[in-house]
Scaffold this motif. Structure first.
Motif, PDB file in Angstrom:
ATOM      1  N   LEU A 102       0.830  -1.205   0.000  1.00  0.00           N
ATOM      2  CA  LEU A 102       0.000   0.000   0.000  1.00  0.00           C
ATOM      3  C   LEU A 102       0.868   1.260   0.000  1.00  0.00           C
ATOM      4  O   LEU A 102       0.574   2.232  -0.685  1.00  0.00           O
ATOM      5  CB  LEU A 102      -0.920  -0.008   1.223  1.00  0.00           C
ATOM      6  CG  LEU A 102      -2.023  -1.067   1.198  1.00  0.00           C
ATOM      7  CD1 LEU A 102      -2.699  -1.157   2.549  1.00  0.00           C
ATOM      8  CD2 LEU A 102      -3.047  -0.733   0.134  1.00  0.00           C
ATOM      9  N   THR A 103       1.952   1.216   0.784  1.00  0.00           N
ATOM     10  CA  THR A 103       2.819   2.397   0.880  1.00  0.00           C
ATOM     11  C   THR A 103       3.425   2.730  -0.477  1.00  0.00           C
ATOM     12  O   THR A 103       3.668   3.897  -0.777  1.00  0.00           O
ATOM     13  CB  THR A 103       3.933   2.123   1.915  1.00  0.00           C
ATOM     14  OG1 THR A 103       3.322   1.683   3.112  1.00  0.00           O
ATOM     15  CG2 THR A 103       4.727   3.390   2.191  1.00  0.00           C
ATOM     16  N   LEU A 104       3.670   1.706  -1.295  1.00  0.00           N
ATOM     17  CA  LEU A 104       4.219   1.958  -2.630  1.00  0.00           C
ATOM     18  C   LEU A 104       3.319   2.894  -3.434  1.00  0.00           C
ATOM     19  O   LEU A 104       3.796   3.618  -4.297  1.00  0.00           O
ATOM     20  CB  LEU A 104       4.362   0.628  -3.378  1.00  0.00           C
ATOM     21  CG  LEU A 104       5.659  -0.126  -3.168  1.00  0.00           C
ATOM     22  CD1 LEU A 104       5.610  -1.424  -3.950  1.00  0.00           C
ATOM     23  CD2 LEU A 104       6.835   0.700  -3.641  1.00  0.00           C
ATOM     24  N   MET A 105       2.001   2.850  -3.153  1.00  0.00           N
ATOM     25  CA  MET A 105       1.088   3.687  -3.921  1.00  0.00           C
ATOM     26  C   MET A 105       1.237   5.161  -3.582  1.00  0.00           C
ATOM     27  O   MET A 105       0.738   6.027  -4.296  1.00  0.00           O
ATOM     28  CB  MET A 105      -0.362   3.254  -3.655  1.00  0.00           C
ATOM     29  CG  MET A 105      -0.758   1.986  -4.332  1.00  0.00           C
ATOM     30  SD  MET A 105      -0.388   2.005  -6.079  1.00  0.00           S
ATOM     31  CE  MET A 105      -1.514   3.265  -6.662  1.00  0.00           C
ATOM     32  N   SER A 106       1.930   5.490  -2.489  1.00  0.00           N
ATOM     33  CA  SER A 106       2.059   6.895  -2.103  1.00  0.00           C
ATOM     34  C   SER A 106       2.921   7.659  -3.089  1.00  0.00           C
ATOM     35  O   SER A 106       2.915   8.884  -3.101  1.00  0.00           O
ATOM     36  CB  SER A 106       2.632   6.991  -0.686  1.00  0.00           C
ATOM     37  OG  SER A 106       3.929   6.463  -0.689  1.00  0.00           O
ATOM     38  N   TYR A 107       3.676   6.960  -3.935  1.00  0.00           N
ATOM     39  CA  TYR A 107       4.503   7.684  -4.908  1.00  0.00           C
ATOM     40  C   TYR A 107       3.615   8.441  -5.897  1.00  0.00           C
ATOM     41  O   TYR A 107       4.040   9.373  -6.546  1.00  0.00           O
ATOM     42  CB  TYR A 107       5.425   6.708  -5.646  1.00  0.00           C
ATOM     43  CG  TYR A 107       4.803   6.047  -6.835  1.00  0.00           C
ATOM     44  CD1 TYR A 107       5.011   6.553  -8.120  1.00  0.00           C
ATOM     45  CD2 TYR A 107       3.987   4.933  -6.694  1.00  0.00           C
ATOM     46  CE1 TYR A 107       4.420   5.950  -9.216  1.00  0.00           C
ATOM     47  CE2 TYR A 107       3.399   4.343  -7.775  1.00  0.00           C
ATOM     48  CZ  TYR A 107       3.611   4.856  -9.038  1.00  0.00           C
ATOM     49  OH  TYR A 107       3.019   4.284 -10.113  1.00  0.00           O
ATOM     50  N   ALA A 108       2.345   8.017  -6.029  1.00  0.00           N
ATOM     51  CA  ALA A 108       1.450   8.695  -6.964  1.00  0.00           C
ATOM     52  C   ALA A 108       1.033  10.062  -6.466  1.00  0.00           C
ATOM     53  O   ALA A 108       0.335  10.784  -7.176  1.00  0.00           O
ATOM     54  CB  ALA A 108       0.225   7.831  -7.204  1.00  0.00           C
ATOM     55  N   GLY A 109       1.436  10.425  -5.264  1.00  0.00           N
ATOM     56  CA  GLY A 109       1.146  11.774  -4.780  1.00  0.00           C
ATOM     57  C   GLY A 109       0.276  11.804  -3.547  1.00  0.00           C
ATOM     58  O   GLY A 109       0.142  12.853  -2.922  1.00  0.00           O
ATOM     59  N   VAL A 110      -0.340  10.683  -3.197  1.00  0.00           N
ATOM     60  CA  VAL A 110      -1.179  10.642  -1.993  1.00  0.00           C
ATOM     61  C   VAL A 110      -0.291  10.226  -0.818  1.00  0.00           C
ATOM     62  O   VAL A 110       0.549   9.339  -0.964  1.00  0.00           O
ATOM     63  CB  VAL A 110      -2.336   9.634  -2.175  1.00  0.00           C
ATOM     64  CG1 VAL A 110      -3.253   9.664  -0.976  1.00  0.00           C
ATOM     65  CG2 VAL A 110      -3.102   9.947  -3.443  1.00  0.00           C
ATOM     66  N   ARG A 111      -0.489  10.871   0.330  1.00  0.00           N
ATOM     67  CA  ARG A 111       0.335  10.548   1.498  1.00  0.00           C
ATOM     68  C   ARG A 111       0.101   9.087   1.907  1.00  0.00           C
ATOM     69  O   ARG A 111      -1.005   8.566   1.796  1.00  0.00           O
ATOM     70  CB  ARG A 111      -0.035  11.464   2.663  1.00  0.00           C
ATOM     71  CG  ARG A 111       0.488  12.883   2.506  1.00  0.00           C
ATOM     72  CD  ARG A 111       0.217  13.691   3.767  1.00  0.00           C
ATOM     73  NE  ARG A 111      -1.176  13.665   4.174  1.00  0.00           N
ATOM     74  CZ  ARG A 111      -1.623  13.060   5.250  1.00  0.00           C
ATOM     75  NH1 ARG A 111      -0.777  12.427   6.032  1.00  0.00           N
ATOM     76  NH2 ARG A 111      -2.894  13.085   5.544  1.00  0.00           N
ATOM     77  N   ALA A 112       1.184   8.471   2.404  1.00  0.00           N
ATOM     78  CA  ALA A 112       1.105   7.052   2.774  1.00  0.00           C
ATOM     79  C   ALA A 112       0.038   6.823   3.837  1.00  0.00           C
ATOM     80  O   ALA A 112      -0.698   5.834   3.791  1.00  0.00           O
ATOM     81  CB  ALA A 112       2.458   6.571   3.273  1.00  0.00           C
ATOM     82  N   GLU A 113      -0.078   7.768   4.789  1.00  0.00           N
ATOM     83  CA  GLU A 113      -1.076   7.600   5.861  1.00  0.00           C
ATOM     84  C   GLU A 113      -2.489   7.585   5.276  1.00  0.00           C
ATOM     85  O   GLU A 113      -3.353   6.809   5.687  1.00  0.00           O
ATOM     86  CB  GLU A 113      -0.966   8.726   6.895  1.00  0.00           C
ATOM     87  CG  GLU A 113       0.323   8.728   7.686  1.00  0.00           C
ATOM     88  CD  GLU A 113       1.486   9.349   6.928  1.00  0.00           C
ATOM     89  OE1 GLU A 113       1.252   9.984   5.883  1.00  0.00           O
ATOM     90  OE2 GLU A 113       2.641   9.154   7.354  1.00  0.00           O
ATOM     91  N   ALA A 114      -2.706   8.467   4.294  1.00  0.00           N
ATOM     92  CA  ALA A 114      -4.036   8.534   3.679  1.00  0.00           C
ATOM     93  C   ALA A 114      -4.340   7.256   2.905  1.00  0.00           C
ATOM     94  O   ALA A 114      -5.472   6.759   2.922  1.00  0.00           O
ATOM     95  CB  ALA A 114      -4.110   9.741   2.741  1.00  0.00           C
ATOM     96  N   VAL A 115      -3.314   6.725   2.227  1.00  0.00           N
ATOM     97  CA  VAL A 115      -3.495   5.474   1.475  1.00  0.00           C
ATOM     98  C   VAL A 115      -3.899   4.359   2.436  1.00  0.00           C
ATOM     99  O   VAL A 115      -4.847   3.601   2.182  1.00  0.00           O
ATOM    100  CB  VAL A 115      -2.190   5.101   0.741  1.00  0.00           C
ATOM    101  CG1 VAL A 115      -2.324   3.719   0.111  1.00  0.00           C
ATOM    102  CG2 VAL A 115      -1.863   6.129  -0.320  1.00  0.00           C
ATOM    103  N   LEU A 116      -3.170   4.277   3.560  1.00  0.00           N
ATOM    104  CA  LEU A 116      -3.449   3.203   4.524  1.00  0.00           C
ATOM    105  C   LEU A 116      -4.833   3.382   5.152  1.00  0.00           C
ATOM    106  O   LEU A 116      -5.581   2.418   5.325  1.00  0.00           O
ATOM    107  CB  LEU A 116      -2.363   3.179   5.605  1.00  0.00           C
ATOM    108  CG  LEU A 116      -0.954   2.847   5.112  1.00  0.00           C
ATOM    109  CD1 LEU A 116       0.056   2.996   6.232  1.00  0.00           C
ATOM    110  CD2 LEU A 116      -0.894   1.433   4.567  1.00  0.00           C
ATOM    111  N   ASP A 117      -5.178   4.634   5.464  1.00  0.00           N
ATOM    112  CA  ASP A 117      -6.498   4.888   6.064  1.00  0.00           C
ATOM    113  C   ASP A 117      -7.615   4.443   5.127  1.00  0.00           C
ATOM    114  O   ASP A 117      -8.581   3.796   5.543  1.00  0.00           O
ATOM    115  CB  ASP A 117      -6.654   6.391   6.363  1.00  0.00           C
ATOM    116  CG  ASP A 117      -5.916   6.761   7.631  1.00  0.00           C
ATOM    117  OD1 ASP A 117      -5.507   5.826   8.341  1.00  0.00           O
ATOM    118  OD2 ASP A 117      -5.737   7.956   7.888  1.00  0.00           O
ATOM    119  N   THR A 118      -7.470   4.820   3.849  1.00  0.00           N
ATOM    120  CA  THR A 118      -8.507   4.452   2.873  1.00  0.00           C
ATOM    121  C   THR A 118      -8.634   2.934   2.783  1.00  0.00           C
ATOM    122  O   THR A 118      -9.738   2.378   2.811  1.00  0.00           O
ATOM    123  CB  THR A 118      -8.131   5.006   1.478  1.00  0.00           C
ATOM    124  OG1 THR A 118      -7.871   6.400   1.613  1.00  0.00           O
ATOM    125  CG2 THR A 118      -9.251   4.795   0.487  1.00  0.00           C
TER     126      THR A 118
END
Lengths: 236, 518
Positions: A102-118
Motif C-alpha cells: 500500500l505504501t508503494l502507492m504513495s509515490y502517486a502523490g497521496v500521502r502514505a497515511e491517507a493510502v493506509l487509512d482508505t
C-alpha cells in the motif's frame, strides 16, 4: 439509460494479429453508475478492458472519456487522469507485506497515511494482515489489496476485470458489497464479470458481450430476464 | 558492597545469555512459507465440453479427499469423503442460484465436508456420522491435519512415515497390550489403512461398481512446522481395487508424498506401493528412482501388449504414472499417483451411429417439448472419463525476509563540505600554532607559506566570488515554468490555427480530460 457518460465507446474494433476480437463494440457508462459487463469466456471482455485502459491499441473506433475524444493515450497518462484498472489475476507484490504494497502507492502523490487509512476503512481485514507477506494471503484478501491500491489513486472510473475469478462465493459477495460502497462515493465502475447474478445485484446497468459485440444493454432485471441463456451458457 | 555486586553481576550475565540462546535455537532460515498437500485415493474426472460448467474437467469426483494449505500467517484444512471438485464444492451456492434451486440448499456450501482454519475459522472440525466413516481436520499455528476415509476403528493414517517424527506420539505399551487382549486394534501405524469397509464402494452408487469397485479407502494431508523446517505430507490408501469389472485388480495401493524445506534446501520423498504385485514377499513400488523390485530400481515395466491392444479397441488406456519430482533451491514439489485408467467413450459411441437413433427420437411425441432435445443431446454425449488411483501431491516453498537498511545514507553534500571546512579550519588553527611551537628564527619566512598551502576551500570562496546560494536552481525552475506557459499558449494557438482539426468524427475535442473534474 440516462446520465452524462464518463465513458463512451463507439464502433470499437481490436485484433490479435489477424484474429479480430472486438467487432464493433458500442458501450456507454454513465457518470457515477456501476455497469456490469457480462458474457461467456472468449467474448472479448478482457480485451475491451485492455483497450480502454491503454494497454492495447484499437484498430478502429473511438473512445470518449468525460466527453473528450481520447486517442493514443498511454496507461500512465490515463491512470493519472483518474482511470484505474484492477486487472485479472490481482498482481500484488508477493514478497512485500500488505503495508509495503500500500505504501508503494504513495509515490502517486497521496500521502502514505491517507493510502493506509482508505485501504483499512474499506477492508478492515487488511489491517489485521498488514505485516503479512501479500503472497501468503488468500485469494480474496489479495483481491482486497489490489482494490485498495486502485482506490489509493483516487479514481473517477474504475475498471474491475474478473473480480471473482478463483474466489469462494462468500468472498465474492463481500467484495461486491465493497464495490457498492465505492460506487456510493461517486466513482463510476465498469465491472467485467462471469458471476452474473452477483454482479447484477450491485450494478445500475448491465451489458452482455459475446462474439466481440455488445448484444444487449439495459437494467439488470431486463438483462437477467432476456439474456439468461447467454449468460448462463457461458458461466454457471 | 561485594554482597550486592556479586548477585547483580550474576543476574545480568544470565539475563544477557538467556534471550540469545533461545533466539538462536528458534530462528528458522526463512521468514515465510507456503505449503500445500492434497490426497485422494480415487479421482474421477469427466471431460465433456457440452456440460455447461466453466471448468476443465467439467465434472470431477474425489473419494476420500483431503487437503491442507498452510502459510506463515494462516492455515486451512479440509476433508471430505466425497468431494465434487473445487468448481462445484467451492461454488455450491452459485450453482444452486444459477440452477434456480431453493437458496437454502446452498447457503452453507457443499454439505459433505469439514474445514478447519487458523487464525480465523474453527480450529477443529469432525463429522463421523456412522462408525468408521471419518472426516476430521484440525489447524494450529504449527500443525494442520485433514483426514478422511473409512476405517472400522476410526483410525486414519496421518502419512508421517518419515517426515515428522515429532508429530508421532510414542505408543503406550500398556495400552497396546490392553487392546491386544481385548481384541481391539493397536496403533494407527500397525493398522493397515486399507482395511476394507463392508458394502462395496462407499460414496458411489452401486451402478458404478463395473467401472470402479473399492474395498475402503483413507487419505490424509498434513503440514507441520517445527525446528525451522516445513514438512508437508499427503497419503492415499486403497483396499482391494477392481477396475472394469475385474479386468484390472489391485490388492491394495498406498501412495505417499512428502515435501520438506528448511529455508535453504527442499527435499522430497514418497512412493506408490501396489500390494497386488507382491511376489515372494518382495513388493513392487514406484519411487524417485523409478520402478523398484527386489530392492533393484529400474524403468517402469510396460503392460502386456495383448491387454493394451484389447483395451484400446474399447477406448480404454491403462497407464502406470511415474512420480513427478521438482526440487529447486528451497522449493520442493512431489506428485505421486498409482494408476491411471483413461476411458474414451467416443470409441464405443461410434458403434451407436449404426442405430437409427435420430429416427426413433423423431418418432416420439412433441409433448413435452424438452424431451426430444434432451434425448438428442444425450445421444451426442461422448465423455472422456479418467480414473486416477492413489493421488498424493505435496509442495512447499519458503521466502526470505526483506532486509530494510537501518543506516540512512548522508545525501547532503553541503553538510559534508561544511564538516570538511570545519576540519580544515581546525587544521589551520593547528598549523597556525605550529610555527609558534617551532623555531622562532625560521618562522618569519616559513610560516606564511605553510598557512597559504593549507588554506581550506571555505576560505577560498570567502576571498573570491560571493556565495550563489539557490540562485541557479531558481533560474532553472523559472525557465521551466516559462517554457510550460509558452508551450501551453503555443498549443492553444496551434489548435486555433488548425480550426479544430484535432476533434473526432463525433464533434468532440481530442485530448486528455481530467476525469475527476469531468
Amino acid at each position: 439509460m440516462t446520465g452524462v457518460p464518463i465513458l463512451e465507446i463507439v464502433d470499437l474494433h481490436a485484433a490479435y494479429g489477424r484474429i479480430e476480437v472486438l467487432r464493433g463494440v458500442d458501450l456507454t457508462v454513465p457518470k457515477g453508475a456501476v455497469m456490469a459487463l457480462l458474457g461467456p469466456n472468449g467474448g472479448g471482455k478482457s480485451t475491451l478492458v485492455k483497450v480502454i485502459s491503454g494497454q492495447k491499441r484499437q484498430t478502429s473506433g473511438d473512445i470518449h472519456l468525460g466527453g473528450v475524444h481520447v486517442q493514443d493515450a498511454s496507461t500512465e497518462e490515463l491512470a493519472r487522469l483518474g482511470l484505474c484498472t484492477v486487472p485479472e489475476g490481482r498482481s500484488v507484490f508477493p514478497n512485500l507485506t500488505v503495508e509495503e504494497n500500500l505504501t508503494l502507492m504513495s509515490y502517486a502523490g497521496v500521502r502514505a497515511e491517507a493510502v493506509l487509512d482508505t485501504a483499512y476503512s474499506y477492508f478492515p481485514r487488511l489491517h489485521d494482515r498488514r505485516h503479512q507477506l501479500a503472497g501468503t494471503m488468500s485469494g480474496g484478501e489479495q483481491q482486497m489489496l489490489a482494490m485498495s491500491r486502485a482506490l489509493a489513486s483516487d479514481p473517477a472510473l474504475l475498471l474491475l476485470d474478473e473480480l471473482s475469478m478463483g474466489l469462494a462465493p462468500l468472498i465474492v459477495d463481500e467484495l461486491y458489497e465493497t464495490v457498492a460502497q465505492i460506487a456510493r462515493s461517486g466513482v463510476s465502475i465498469l465491472c467485467i464479470e462471469q458471476f452474473a447474478r452477483t454482479a447484477l445485484r450491485v450494478s445500475d446497468y448491465a451489458a452482455v458481450m459475446t462474439g466481440g459485440r455488445i448484444v444487449a444493454t439495459g437494467e439488470p432485471a431486463e438483462i437477467m430476464d432476456t439474456m439468461s441463456d447467454v449468460i448462463l451458457g457461458g458461466a454457471a | 558492597m561485594k554482597k550486592i555486586l556479586f548477585p547483580l553481576a550474576a543476574a545480568a550475565l544470565v539475563g544477557a545469555a538467556l534471550p540469545v540462546s533461545a533466539g538462536a535455537s528458534e530462528d528458522p532460515a526463512f521468514s515465510g512459507y507456503r505449503a500445500v498437500a492434497v490426497a485422494a485415493p480415487v479421482k474421477i474426472e469427466i471431460y465433456e465440453p457440452t456440460i455447461p460448467i466453466p471448468a476443465n474437467p467439467q465434472l470431477e469426483v474425489e473419494l476420500g479427499y483431503t487437503t491442507v494449505e498452510a502459510d506463515s500467517g494462516s492455515s486451512l484444512g479440509r476433508a471430505s469423503w466425497l468431494w465434487p471438485g473445487d468448481p462445484v464444492g467451492e461454488g455450491m451456492k452459485t450453482f444452486v442460484e444459477q440452477l434456480g434451486l431453493p437458496p437454502q440448499l446452498g447457503e452453507n456450501g457443499y454439505p459433505v465436508q469439514v474445514n478447519s482454519g487458523q487464525p480465523s475459522g474453527e480450529e477443529r472440525q469432525a463429522d463421523e456420522p456412522f462408525p468408521g466413516m471419518v472426516m476430521r481436520t484440525s489447524a494450529t499455528a504449527t500443525k494442520t491435519v485433514a483426514q478422511a476415509g473409512f476405517s472400522p476403528d476410526g483410525q486414519v493414517g496421518d502419512g508421517t512415515e518419515s517426515g515428522d517424527e515429532e508429530a508421532e506420539e510414542a505408543p503406550n505399551p500398556l495400552e497396546q497390550f490392553g487392546q491386544a487382549i481385548t481384541g481391539g486394534l493397536t496403533t494407527a501405524a500397525e493398522e493397515p489403512d486399507e482395511e476394507p469397509a463392508p458394502g462395496g464402494t462407499p460414496g458411489l452408487p452401486p451402478e458404478l461398481a463395473g467401472l470402479v469397485d473399492l474395498e475402503g479407502y483413507t487419505s490424509s494431508s498434513q503440514n507441520v512446522v517445527s525446528d525451522g523446517r516445513v514438512v508437508t505430507t499427503a497419503r492415499s490408501a486403497l483396499g482391494d481395487v477392481s477396475l472394469l469389472g475385474g479386468i484390472v485388480t489391485l490388492e491394495g495401493l498406498v501412495s505417499t508424498s512428502t515435501s520438506t524445506s528448511n529455508g535453504t534446501k527442499g527435499t522430497t520423498s514418497g512412493r506408490t506401493v501396489l500390494g497386488g504385485v507382491t511376489i515372494a514377499g518382495q513388493e513392487f513400488s514406484f519411487g524417485p528412482d523409478g520402478f523398484v523390485a527386489a530392492g533393484q530400481a529400474g524403468e517402469v515395466p510396460p503392460l502386456p501388449p495383448q491387454l493394451t491392444d484389447a483395451l484400446a479397441q474399447l477406448g480404454v488406456r491403462i497407464e502406470l504414472v511415474e512420480p513427478v519430482r521438482k526440487v529447486k533451491g528451497d522449493q520442493a514439489a512431489y506428485d505421486v499417483s498409482g494408476l491411471v485408467l483413461d476411458i474414451d467413450t467416443s470409441v464405443l459411441r461410434k458403434q451407436l451411429d449404426a442405430l437409427p437413433l435420430d429416427d426413433i427420437i423423431g418418432a416420439l411425441p412433441n409433448d413435452p417439448p424438452e424431451l426430444k432435445s434432451t434425448l438428442q443431446a444425450l445421444t451426442g454425449l461422448a465423455p472422456r472419463v479418467v480414473v486416477t488411483l492413489g493421488v498424493a501431491s505435496t509442495q512447499v516453498d519458503t521466502v526470505q525476509g526483506i532486509e530494510i537498511p537501518t543506516e540512512v545514507p548522508d545525501n547532503d553534500p553541503g553538510g559534508t563540505d561544511a564538516g570538511g571546512g570545519a576540519g580544515g579550519s581546525g587544521g589551520v588553527a593547528s598549523s597556525g600554532t605550529a610555527p609558534a611551537a617551532g623555531a622562532p628564527a625560521a618562522a618569519a619566512g616559513d610560516a606564511p607559506a605553510a598557512a597559504a598551502g593549507d588554506l581550506p576551500p571555505a576560505e577560498l570562496t570567502g576571498s573570491g566570488l560571493p556565495p550563489l546560494y539557490s540562485i541557479p536552481a531558481a533560474i532553472l525552475v523559472a525557465g521551466i515554468a516559462l517554457a510550460a506557459v509558452g508551450g501551453t499558449w503555443l498549443r492553444k494557438a496551434g489548435v486555433l490555427a488548425l480550426g479544430g482539426a484535432g476533434s473526432c468524427s463525433h464533434g468532440l475535442d481530442s485530448g486528455l480530460p481530467d476525469l475527476r473534474k469531468a
